[in-house]
Design an enzyme around this catalytic site. Sequence first.
Site, PDB file in Angstrom:
ATOM      1  N   LYS A  41       0.837  -0.963  -0.037  1.00 20.90           N
ATOM      2  CA  LYS A  41      -0.581  -0.313  -0.072  1.00 20.90           C
ATOM      3  C   LYS A  41       1.250   1.373   0.311  1.00 20.90           C
ATOM      4  O   LYS A  41       2.172   1.124   0.689  1.00 20.90           O
ATOM      5  CB  LYS A  41      -0.666  -0.212   1.006  1.00 20.90           C
ATOM      6  CG  LYS A  41      -0.341  -0.462   2.746  1.00 20.90           C
ATOM      7  CD  LYS A  41      -1.283  -0.260   3.760  1.00 20.90           C
ATOM      8  CE  LYS A  41      -0.397  -0.479   5.057  1.00 20.90           C
ATOM      9  NZ  LYS A  41      -0.719  -0.984   6.169  1.00 20.90           N
ATOM     10  N   ARG A 135     -10.229  -0.337  14.667  1.00 23.39           N
ATOM     11  CA  ARG A 135     -10.019   0.053  13.125  1.00 23.39           C
ATOM     12  C   ARG A 135     -10.863  -0.195  12.083  1.00 23.39           C
ATOM     13  O   ARG A 135     -12.020   0.680  11.683  1.00 23.39           O
ATOM     14  CB  ARG A 135      -8.704   0.205  12.864  1.00 23.39           C
ATOM     15  CG  ARG A 135      -8.240   1.264  12.314  1.00 23.39           C
ATOM     16  CD  ARG A 135      -6.839   1.226  12.886  1.00 23.39           C
ATOM     17  NE  ARG A 135      -6.315   0.191  11.521  1.00 23.39           N
ATOM     18  CZ  ARG A 135      -4.974  -0.213  11.217  1.00 23.39           C
ATOM     19  NH1 ARG A 135      -4.051   0.834  11.677  1.00 23.39           N
ATOM     20  NH2 ARG A 135      -4.476  -1.309   9.998  1.00 23.39           N
ATOM     21  N   TYR A 251      15.775  30.882   5.153  1.00 25.59           N
ATOM     22  CA  TYR A 251      14.606  31.710   5.639  1.00 25.59           C
ATOM     23  C   TYR A 251      14.893  31.602   6.713  1.00 25.59           C
ATOM     24  O   TYR A 251      15.347  31.157   8.036  1.00 25.59           O
ATOM     25  CB  TYR A 251      13.139  30.438   5.623  1.00 25.59           C
ATOM     26  CG  TYR A 251      12.114  30.695   3.830  1.00 25.59           C
ATOM     27  CD1 TYR A 251      12.280  32.162   3.023  1.00 25.59           C
ATOM     28  CD2 TYR A 251      12.629  29.768   2.925  1.00 25.59           C
ATOM     29  CE1 TYR A 251      11.834  31.565   1.920  1.00 25.59           C
ATOM     30  CE2 TYR A 251      12.008  29.055   1.889  1.00 25.59           C
ATOM     31  CZ  TYR A 251      11.932  30.792   1.339  1.00 25.59           C
ATOM     32  OH  TYR A 251      11.528  30.852   0.162  1.00 25.59           O
ATOM     33  N   MET A 299      11.451  24.114   0.892  1.00 22.64           N
ATOM     34  CA  MET A 299      10.501  23.325  -0.310  1.00 22.64           C
ATOM     35  C   MET A 299      11.402  22.139  -1.298  1.00 22.64           C
ATOM     36  O   MET A 299      11.594  21.191  -1.424  1.00 22.64           O
ATOM     37  CB  MET A 299       9.548  23.988  -0.992  1.00 22.64           C
ATOM     38  CG  MET A 299       8.733  22.888  -1.359  1.00 22.64           C
ATOM     39  SD  MET A 299       7.219  24.096  -2.511  1.00 22.64           S
ATOM     40  CE  MET A 299       6.299  24.526  -1.538  1.00 22.64           C
TER      41      MET A 299
HETATM   42  C1  LIG Z   1      -0.246  -2.097   6.483  1.00 21.61           C
HETATM   43  C2  LIG Z   1      -0.258  -3.450   7.461  1.00 21.61           C
HETATM   44  C3  LIG Z   1       0.193  -4.052   7.549  1.00 21.61           C
HETATM   45  C4  LIG Z   1       1.822  -3.839   7.417  1.00 21.61           C
HETATM   46  O1  LIG Z   1       2.118  -3.329   8.833  1.00 21.61           O
HETATM   47  P1  LIG Z   1       3.347  -3.313   8.903  1.00 21.61           P
HETATM   48  O2  LIG Z   1       3.576  -3.072  10.101  1.00 21.61           O
HETATM   49  O3  LIG Z   1       4.195  -2.174   7.916  1.00 21.61           O
HETATM   50  O4  LIG Z   1       4.933  -4.873   8.969  1.00 21.61           O
HETATM   51  C5  LIG Z   1      -0.468  -5.870   7.151  1.00 21.61           C
HETATM   52  N1  LIG Z   1      -1.804  -5.047   7.808  1.00 21.61           N
HETATM   53  C6  LIG Z   1      -2.649  -5.153   7.411  1.00 21.61           C
HETATM   54  C7  LIG Z   1      -3.871  -4.775   7.984  1.00 21.61           C
HETATM   55  C8  LIG Z   1      -2.157  -3.131   7.827  1.00 21.61           C
HETATM   56  O5  LIG Z   1      -2.869  -2.158   7.135  1.00 21.61           O
END
Ligand SMILES: *Cc1c(COP(=O)(O)O)cnc(C)c1O
Length: 349
Positions: A41, A135, A251, A299
């Site tokens: 992700k 969550r 700055y 930046m």
């Molecule tokens: C992001 C995520 C992971 C990976 O977690 P890490 O701590 O980066 O290894 C695994 N499972 C779910 C549901 C996640 O959202």
Amino acid sequence: MTDPFHPPSTLRLTVDADALAANWRALDTLSGSANAGAAVKADAYGLGVDVCVPVLRDAGCETFFVAHWSEVAGVIAHVPGAAVAVLHGVLTEADCAYARAVGAVPVINSLDQAELWTATGGGRCHLMVDTGINRLGIAVTEINDARIAALDVDILMSHLASADERTAMNRMQAELLQEASEAIPHQRLSLANSAGIALGPDFAFDVTRPGIALYGGVPRGELTGHIRPVVRVEAQLLQCRPIAPGEGVGYNATFIANTHMRVGTVSIGYADGFLRQRGPGNALVHDGRTLPILGKVSMDMVVVDLASAPDLRAGDWLTVPWDITDAAQQNGLSPYEMLTVIGGRLRRG
Ligand SMILES: *Cc1c(COP(=O)(O)O)cnc(C)c1O
């Protein structure tokens, strides 16, 4: 010959493909009889899906986790749709139609999502059970609901809230997932993220979901020695200049010279993910020589003291430390943030 339509970038992000593959294999081995998947992700935690997914696929990874539907196309350019799991699940009929069209698999997170998925045609899905992080996921009290029984669940999963800590909550969450698994027919079980893998075989189940450790993060001491750094960042010197005592840099002139100095302006700034916390007290590096940062991070630029490297000229490449354990801690960032803030210019460099 340089291409006039694509002048070279003054920023360089290097992903060490061998280290990334080795990290996946190490985590797969540490997962025991379970297979390691990969969390890719947020554009593979800022390192680029196009770079990372083929490496992970070739190392043997068969399951890839993203959060958004918008992330799917980038991943299935490299792996079959069925290998992609979408953690946010389905909120609309359009999500369901897209999932079926490309073959990606939603992680169902609620009774409403279960109902929507079934109403639009059902089919293979994954299911998240919330065992305490509060969550996403169905509640433990919902596991016997008819809407859950109607699902064709491949991976039944949960997510650890505090896998990076020594806490009784970890075992409690594993037990709740085990209980849910007795009520819900499924193909495979999954609980552990990177830190969860370090908790040992009781937490591995059938599929693990490492993210940060693939990319060089060490969320628990047990992983030390198993994980190699993956990221290298370099930026070019744009200009060098002398400054006189009393002159300020950047700055608000937060650095003022008290002697004659030679300073260099470097092509990286907070828009690239070199956040303002990483200003004074930090340094860039050239050939083992330390170049302290002067004044505020802008930046697109940062200014360094060239006292230790009088030979440097515009165009020379400097190393920007991106050790996601030490630099993160020193600057009050999490290792996750150190990576996911990497900006588009740096990623495309
Ligand atoms: C992001 C995520 C992971 C990976 O977690 P890490 O701590 O980066 O290894 C695994 N499972 C779910 C549901 C996640 O959202």
